[in-house]
Design a protein around this motif. Sequence first.
Motif, PDB file in Angstrom:
ATOM      1  N   VAL A 222       6.888  -5.361   2.102  1.00 17.31           N
ATOM      2  CA  VAL A 222       6.258  -4.637   3.212  1.00 17.31           C
ATOM      3  C   VAL A 222       4.788  -4.343   2.917  1.00 17.31           C
ATOM      4  CG1 VAL A 222       6.317  -2.526   4.590  1.00 17.31           C
ATOM      5  CG2 VAL A 222       8.440  -3.726   4.060  1.00 17.31           C
ATOM      6  N   PRO A 223       4.444  -3.789   1.732  1.00 18.18           N
ATOM      7  CA  PRO A 223       3.021  -3.554   1.464  1.00 18.18           C
ATOM      8  C   PRO A 223       2.188  -4.834   1.505  1.00 18.18           C
ATOM      9  CG  PRO A 223       4.343  -2.345  -0.100  1.00 18.18           C
ATOM     10  CD  PRO A 223       5.276  -3.225   0.672  1.00 18.18           C
ATOM     11  N   GLY A 224       2.779  -5.949   1.138  1.00 19.95           N
ATOM     12  CA  GLY A 224       2.054  -7.215   1.173  1.00 19.95           C
ATOM     13  C   GLY A 224       1.686  -7.657   2.570  1.00 19.95           C
ATOM     14  N   LEU A 225       2.425  -7.191   3.545  1.00 21.83           N
ATOM     15  CA  LEU A 225       2.163  -7.540   4.937  1.00 21.83           C
ATOM     16  C   LEU A 225       1.230  -6.547   5.628  1.00 21.83           C
ATOM     17  CD1 LEU A 225       5.805  -8.530   5.955  1.00 21.83           C
ATOM     18  CD2 LEU A 225       3.893 -10.073   5.436  1.00 21.83           C
ATOM     19  N   MET A 226       0.924  -5.441   4.956  1.00 24.23           N
ATOM     20  CA  MET A 226       0.124  -4.369   5.569  1.00 24.23           C
ATOM     21  C   MET A 226      -1.359  -4.534   5.247  1.00 24.23           C
ATOM     22  SD  MET A 226       2.653  -1.245   4.520  1.00 24.23           S
ATOM     23  CE  MET A 226       1.957   0.035   5.529  1.00 24.23           C
ATOM     24  N   PRO A 227      -2.235  -4.037   6.131  1.00 25.50           N
ATOM     25  CA  PRO A 227      -3.664  -4.033   5.801  1.00 25.50           C
ATOM     26  C   PRO A 227      -3.945  -3.017   4.685  1.00 25.50           C
ATOM     27  CG  PRO A 227      -3.278  -2.993   7.933  1.00 25.50           C
ATOM     28  CD  PRO A 227      -1.965  -3.554   7.480  1.00 25.50           C
ATOM     29  N   ALA A 228      -5.108  -3.136   4.054  1.00 25.41           N
ATOM     30  CA  ALA A 228      -5.453  -2.322   2.889  1.00 25.41           C
ATOM     31  C   ALA A 228      -5.362  -0.822   3.171  1.00 25.41           C
ATOM     32  CB  ALA A 228      -6.852  -2.684   2.406  1.00 25.41           C
ATOM     33  N   GLY A 229      -5.848  -0.357   4.296  1.00 24.91           N
ATOM     34  CA  GLY A 229      -5.801   1.066   4.621  1.00 24.91           C
ATOM     35  C   GLY A 229      -4.382   1.589   4.732  1.00 24.91           C
ATOM     36  N   ALA A 230      -3.524   0.811   5.343  1.00 20.31           N
ATOM     37  CA  ALA A 230      -2.128   1.211   5.489  1.00 20.31           C
ATOM     38  C   ALA A 230      -1.424   1.208   4.128  1.00 20.31           C
ATOM     39  CB  ALA A 230      -1.414   0.275   6.460  1.00 20.31           C
ATOM     40  N   ARG A 231      -1.788   0.262   3.247  1.00 18.40           N
ATOM     41  CA  ARG A 231      -1.218   0.247   1.895  1.00 18.40           C
ATOM     42  C   ARG A 231      -1.600   1.513   1.145  1.00 18.40           C
ATOM     43  NH1 ARG A 231      -2.460  -5.418   1.673  1.00 18.40           N
ATOM     44  NH2 ARG A 231      -4.406  -4.933   0.611  1.00 18.40           N
ATOM     45  N   ARG A 232      -2.828   1.970   1.334  1.00 21.23           N
ATOM     46  CA  ARG A 232      -3.294   3.187   0.660  1.00 21.23           C
ATOM     47  C   ARG A 232      -2.512   4.406   1.167  1.00 21.23           C
ATOM     48  NH1 ARG A 232      -7.615   6.999   1.281  1.00 21.23           N
ATOM     49  NH2 ARG A 232      -8.197   7.792  -0.762  1.00 21.23           N
ATOM     50  N   ILE A 233      -2.318   4.496   2.478  1.00 20.10           N
ATOM     51  CA  ILE A 233      -1.546   5.604   3.053  1.00 20.10           C
ATOM     52  C   ILE A 233      -0.104   5.561   2.554  1.00 20.10           C
ATOM     53  CG2 ILE A 233      -0.605   6.519   5.216  1.00 20.10           C
ATOM     54  CD1 ILE A 233      -3.305   5.653   6.506  1.00 20.10           C
ATOM     55  N   LEU A 234       0.477   4.365   2.510  1.00 18.69           N
ATOM     56  CA  LEU A 234       1.837   4.219   1.999  1.00 18.69           C
ATOM     57  C   LEU A 234       1.908   4.641   0.531  1.00 18.69           C
ATOM     58  CD1 LEU A 234       4.759   3.299   2.457  1.00 18.69           C
ATOM     59  CD2 LEU A 234       4.035   0.991   1.782  1.00 18.69           C
ATOM     60  N   ALA A 235       0.916   4.258  -0.259  1.00 18.34           N
ATOM     61  CA  ALA A 235       0.884   4.644  -1.676  1.00 18.34           C
ATOM     62  C   ALA A 235       0.819   6.159  -1.822  1.00 18.34           C
ATOM     63  CB  ALA A 235      -0.299   3.989  -2.382  1.00 18.34           C
ATOM     64  N   LEU A 236      -0.009   6.817  -1.000  1.00 21.59           N
ATOM     65  CA  LEU A 236      -0.107   8.282  -1.045  1.00 21.59           C
ATOM     66  C   LEU A 236       1.228   8.926  -0.685  1.00 21.59           C
ATOM     67  CD1 LEU A 236      -3.599   8.744   0.637  1.00 21.59           C
ATOM     68  CD2 LEU A 236      -3.022   9.212  -1.756  1.00 21.59           C
ATOM     69  N   PHE A 237       1.884   8.403   0.336  1.00 18.35           N
ATOM     70  CA  PHE A 237       3.178   8.931   0.762  1.00 18.35           C
ATOM     71  C   PHE A 237       4.223   8.758  -0.341  1.00 18.35           C
ATOM     72  CE2 PHE A 237       7.347   8.135   2.735  1.00 18.35           C
ATOM     73  CZ  PHE A 237       7.581   9.383   3.284  1.00 18.35           C
ATOM     74  N   VAL A 238       4.282   7.569  -0.929  1.00 13.79           N
ATOM     75  CA  VAL A 238       5.270   7.284  -1.976  1.00 13.79           C
ATOM     76  C   VAL A 238       5.014   8.158  -3.206  1.00 13.79           C
ATOM     77  CG1 VAL A 238       6.069   5.516  -3.600  1.00 13.79           C
ATOM     78  CG2 VAL A 238       5.811   4.954  -1.189  1.00 13.79           C
ATOM     79  N   LEU A 239       3.751   8.290  -3.607  1.00 20.61           N
ATOM     80  CA  LEU A 239       3.429   9.136  -4.760  1.00 20.61           C
ATOM     81  C   LEU A 239       3.797  10.590  -4.492  1.00 20.61           C
ATOM     82  CD1 LEU A 239       0.035   7.560  -5.849  1.00 20.61           C
ATOM     83  CD2 LEU A 239       2.130   7.642  -7.219  1.00 20.61           C
TER      84      LEU A 239
END
Length: 188
Positions: free
Chosen positions: A87-104
């Motif tokens: 899923v992160p591989g399919l997301m744009p960079a900004g969305a990956r960063r938001i996802l990383a913040l949420f997961v952390l």
Amino acid sequence: MTDPALSDADPILVRMIRSVSELCGVIAALMILASVFITCQMIFVRLILKSSTFWQTEAVIYLVIAATLLGLCYVQRLRGHVGVDLVPGLMPAGARRILALFVLALTLLMAGVMIYYGFDTFHLAWSRNWKSESVWAFPLWIPYMTVPLGFALFFLQLSADLYMTVIGRDNPLAASMVPDVLPQKGDS
């Protein structure tokens, strides 16, 4: 910066937390090594000396559990925990960063819960002088202590990762960490 390596440009507290995580990795490896030697000694005593053993199995179990828990922060430091990167591989960079913040943040919450309940169990074992039911009668507060300690160290490493992600100097789900999942132009 997507490389989890130490950098002189990183804040000193982040570098200190990373160094503690590295030390925990060494300690965890030594615990695994000790458990291997104890297992070999146990086999020697049982098969060659034809004698019984009473502490070795329990010691190996406690060492492996402690190594696993104390190694959590080191594995996080290396980004070695299991993750799904489709899923992160399919997301744009900004969305990956938001996802990383949420997961952390979610992982920090989970680690906090483990620290709380792990400390509660450790404190019960300490205050009531619980011992294992084996002949060895090992004090259980010692292995129980590794739960809150291991998760507290994990919490510290997660906090450092979250801070570096918030300030934009790191992203655990950066494009360089995620394999290409879409075919490139010219691929057949």
